[in-house]
Write a protein that holds these residues in place. Structure first.
Motif, PDB file in Angstrom:
ATOM      1  N   ASP A  43       0.824  -1.206   0.000  1.00  0.00           N
ATOM      2  CA  ASP A  43       0.000   0.000   0.000  1.00  0.00           C
ATOM      3  C   ASP A  43       0.862   1.262   0.000  1.00  0.00           C
ATOM      4  N   GLY A  44       0.413   2.256  -0.742  1.00  0.00           N
ATOM      5  CA  GLY A  44       1.085   3.551  -0.716  1.00  0.00           C
ATOM      6  C   GLY A  44       1.626   4.021  -2.053  1.00  0.00           C
ATOM      7  N   ASN A  45       1.413   3.244  -3.123  1.00  0.00           N
ATOM      8  CA  ASN A  45       1.932   3.643  -4.434  1.00  0.00           C
ATOM      9  C   ASN A  45       1.329   4.965  -4.914  1.00  0.00           C
ATOM     10  N   ARG A  46       0.027   5.122  -4.745  1.00  0.00           N
ATOM     11  CA  ARG A  46      -0.637   6.341  -5.221  1.00  0.00           C
ATOM     12  C   ARG A  46      -0.202   7.560  -4.419  1.00  0.00           C
ATOM     13  N   ARG A  47      -0.086   7.372  -3.094  1.00  0.00           N
ATOM     14  CA  ARG A  47       0.356   8.487  -2.261  1.00  0.00           C
ATOM     15  C   ARG A  47       1.807   8.853  -2.553  1.00  0.00           C
ATOM     16  N   PHE A  48       2.609   7.841  -2.902  1.00  0.00           N
ATOM     17  CA  PHE A  48       3.992   8.100  -3.264  1.00  0.00           C
ATOM     18  C   PHE A  48       4.061   8.945  -4.534  1.00  0.00           C
ATOM     19  N   ALA A  49       3.212   8.594  -5.524  1.00  0.00           N
ATOM     20  CA  ALA A  49       3.177   9.361  -6.770  1.00  0.00           C
ATOM     21  C   ALA A  49       2.731  10.797  -6.516  1.00  0.00           C
ATOM     22  N   LYS A  50       1.718  10.937  -5.668  1.00  0.00           N
ATOM     23  CA  LYS A  50       1.228  12.276  -5.326  1.00  0.00           C
ATOM     24  C   LYS A  50       2.306  13.080  -4.623  1.00  0.00           C
ATOM     25  N   LYS A  51       3.045  12.416  -3.767  1.00  0.00           N
ATOM     26  CA  LYS A  51       4.124  13.074  -3.026  1.00  0.00           C
ATOM     27  C   LYS A  51       5.187  13.627  -3.975  1.00  0.00           C
ATOM     28  N   LEU A  52       5.418  12.910  -5.084  1.00  0.00           N
ATOM     29  CA  LEU A  52       6.434  13.326  -6.049  1.00  0.00           C
ATOM     30  C   LEU A  52       5.844  14.164  -7.181  1.00  0.00           C
ATOM     31  N   SER A  53       4.512  14.355  -7.137  1.00  0.00           N
ATOM     32  CA  SER A  53       3.809  15.118  -8.184  1.00  0.00           C
ATOM     33  C   SER A  53       4.004  14.491  -9.567  1.00  0.00           C
ATOM     34  N   VAL A  54       3.865  13.165  -9.623  1.00  0.00           N
ATOM     35  CA  VAL A  54       3.957  12.451 -10.897  1.00  0.00           C
ATOM     36  C   VAL A  54       2.657  11.668 -11.112  1.00  0.00           C
ATOM     37  N   ARG A  55       2.500  11.097 -12.309  1.00  0.00           N
ATOM     38  CA  ARG A  55       1.292  10.326 -12.615  1.00  0.00           C
ATOM     39  C   ARG A  55       1.170   9.123 -11.672  1.00  0.00           C
ATOM     40  N   THR A  56      -0.075   8.765 -11.390  1.00  0.00           N
ATOM     41  CA  THR A  56      -0.330   7.641 -10.489  1.00  0.00           C
ATOM     42  C   THR A  56       0.364   6.375 -10.954  1.00  0.00           C
ATOM     43  N   VAL A  57       0.351   6.121 -12.262  1.00  0.00           N
ATOM     44  CA  VAL A  57       0.954   4.895 -12.776  1.00  0.00           C
ATOM     45  C   VAL A  57       2.449   4.846 -12.471  1.00  0.00           C
ATOM     46  N   GLU A  58       3.100   6.021 -12.360  1.00  0.00           N
ATOM     47  CA  GLU A  58       4.514   6.036 -12.017  1.00  0.00           C
ATOM     48  C   GLU A  58       4.747   5.481 -10.606  1.00  0.00           C
ATOM     49  N   GLY A  59       3.797   5.769  -9.722  1.00  0.00           N
ATOM     50  CA  GLY A  59       3.878   5.205  -8.376  1.00  0.00           C
ATOM     51  C   GLY A  59       3.772   3.695  -8.395  1.00  0.00           C
ATOM     52  N   HIS A  60       2.895   3.177  -9.261  1.00  0.00           N
ATOM     53  CA  HIS A  60       2.738   1.724  -9.369  1.00  0.00           C
ATOM     54  C   HIS A  60       3.984   1.080  -9.980  1.00  0.00           C
ATOM     55  N   ILE A  61       4.628   1.775 -10.920  1.00  0.00           N
ATOM     56  CA  ILE A  61       5.869   1.260 -11.507  1.00  0.00           C
ATOM     57  C   ILE A  61       6.955   1.152 -10.438  1.00  0.00           C
ATOM     58  N   ARG A  62       7.074   2.197  -9.623  1.00  0.00           N
ATOM     59  CA  ARG A  62       8.036   2.156  -8.518  1.00  0.00           C
ATOM     60  C   ARG A  62       7.674   1.044  -7.539  1.00  0.00           C
ATOM     61  N   GLY A  63       6.379   0.827  -7.334  1.00  0.00           N
ATOM     62  CA  GLY A  63       5.929  -0.245  -6.453  1.00  0.00           C
ATOM     63  C   GLY A  63       6.316  -1.612  -6.971  1.00  0.00           C
ATOM     64  N   TYR A  64       6.255  -1.799  -8.305  1.00  0.00           N
ATOM     65  CA  TYR A  64       6.666  -3.075  -8.886  1.00  0.00           C
ATOM     66  C   TYR A  64       8.159  -3.319  -8.654  1.00  0.00           C
ATOM     67  N   HIS A  65       8.973  -2.278  -8.882  1.00  0.00           N
ATOM     68  CA  HIS A  65      10.415  -2.438  -8.665  1.00  0.00           C
ATOM     69  C   HIS A  65      10.712  -2.780  -7.197  1.00  0.00           C
ATOM     70  N   LYS A  66       9.925  -2.201  -6.300  1.00  0.00           N
ATOM     71  CA  LYS A  66      10.102  -2.522  -4.879  1.00  0.00           C
ATOM     72  C   LYS A  66       9.758  -3.988  -4.612  1.00  0.00           C
ATOM     73  N   LEU A  67       8.742  -4.511  -5.289  1.00  0.00           N
ATOM     74  CA  LEU A  67       8.398  -5.923  -5.135  1.00  0.00           C
ATOM     75  C   LEU A  67       9.588  -6.807  -5.485  1.00  0.00           C
ATOM     76  N   GLU A  68      10.281  -6.499  -6.567  1.00  0.00           N
ATOM     77  CA  GLU A  68      11.468  -7.271  -6.938  1.00  0.00           C
ATOM     78  C   GLU A  68      12.520  -7.244  -5.825  1.00  0.00           C
ATOM     79  N   GLU A  69      12.736  -6.063  -5.269  1.00  0.00           N
ATOM     80  CA  GLU A  69      13.710  -5.923  -4.187  1.00  0.00           C
ATOM     81  C   GLU A  69      13.323  -6.750  -2.975  1.00  0.00           C
ATOM     82  N   VAL A  70      12.068  -6.604  -2.557  1.00  0.00           N
ATOM     83  CA  VAL A  70      11.601  -7.297  -1.354  1.00  0.00           C
ATOM     84  C   VAL A  70      11.648  -8.805  -1.560  1.00  0.00           C
ATOM     85  N   LEU A  71      11.284  -9.263  -2.741  1.00  0.00           N
ATOM     86  CA  LEU A  71      11.349 -10.691  -3.036  1.00  0.00           C
ATOM     87  C   LEU A  71      12.784 -11.194  -2.901  1.00  0.00           C
ATOM     88  N   GLU A  72      13.737 -10.431  -3.421  1.00  0.00           N
ATOM     89  CA  GLU A  72      15.142 -10.833  -3.312  1.00  0.00           C
ATOM     90  C   GLU A  72      15.589 -10.887  -1.853  1.00  0.00           C
TER      91      GLU A  72
END
Length: 272
Positions: A43-72
């Motif tokens: 949770d928090g991808n949309r709020r992260f995007a808002k925090k950076l003033s970028v499109r919502t989908v950019e927050g979800h992209i960053r969230g996906y990359h975080k999933l890879e990190e956490v899985l590792e």
């Protein structure tokens, strides 16, 4: 003694600490009991995007990359099953632009995970898509089926992507499956109990859930793995947005599990 020291110090370690130090701490924690199954409400991808003033989908992209990190991180610790809440059935009610962006991202990342992701190949991770797959657009459905088929031979670890999912739907699906078997005479009505229902959940075959983590500071489960986290499961609400979740947020959670593990073990034995 060493675990007590780590518990008091991990929260003060910065993200600039070297990879070598990270590896050392992971190896120390691996000396204690390691959970077999971790789940994350990302949770928090949309709020992260808002925090950076970028499109919502950019927050979800960053969230996906975080999933890879956490899985590792989890795989390096020795956790062999990771389950994540990737998309709720309720999320289809979000603005069309956001849903379409999420579906496009899901297709791209599913193809990447099963064909090019080093983590999946190196650690021999089997991908399972759990949820009401018939709600997915055709191309995303096909990508999900392809990901499961191409990684089906992997046996060392499992990544469960709950997509699209709600716990209520999972429990209802289990009951429907058990009911059909009862009607076919494969199960006696007198045999239907909690264990039978559990054996027909989407997570059947996975180890019991040890830890459930929700990021973003929200203190609720949002219809995720309600059955699985009802027994002998530690729940943590991390006050950090998912794209900002770091290994220094994860390691204290593992340490806390190790501290409580003897109590959980005694409780489990007493209930048998």
């Amino acid at each position: 003694m060493v675990f007590s020291y780590l518990n008091s110090s991990l929260s003060t370690i910065s993200n600039n600490v070297s990879k070598k130090t990270q590896n050392l701490l992971i190896e120390i924690l691996k000396c204690g009991p390691i959970p077999r199954h971790l789940a994350f409400i990302m949770d928090g991808n949309r709020r992260f995007a808002k925090k950076l003033s970028v499109r919502t989908v950019e927050g979800h992209i960053r969230g996906y990359h975080k999933l890879e990190e956490v899985l590792e991180w989890c795989l390096r610790l020795g956790v062999n099953t990771v389950t994540v809440y990737a998309f709720s059935i309720e999320n289809f009610k979000r603005p069309k632009e956001e849903v379409d962006g999420l579906m496009k991202l899901a297709k791209e990342k599913l193809d990447y995970l099963c064909e090019k992701c080093d983590i999946i190949n190196e650690h021999q991770v089997r991908i399972q898509i759990l949820g009401k797959l018939d709600l997915l657009p055709r191309d995303v459905f096909e990508a999900a089926q392809r990901a499961m088929k191409l990684t089906a031979h992997n046996t060392k670890a499992v990544l469960n992507l709950c997509f699209p999912y709600t716990s209520r739907d999972e429990i209802a699906a289990s009951v429907r499956e058990v009911t059909v078997k009862a009607q076919q005479g494969k199960i006696s009505i007198d045999e239907i109990d909690q264990q039978i229902i559990e054996e027909h959940l989407y997570t059947r075959g996975c180890p019991p859930l040890d830890i459930l983590v929700r990021t973003s500071g929200e203190v609720r489960l949002s219809d995720f793995m309600l059955w699985q986290c009802s027994k002998d499961c530690q729940i943590y609400f991390a006050n950090v947005l998912w794209p900002q979740f770091s290994i220094w947020d994860l390691l204290p959670i593992i340490l806390s599990y190790q501290t409580e593990h003897p109590n959980l073990k005694r409780k489990h034995l007493a209930s048998r």
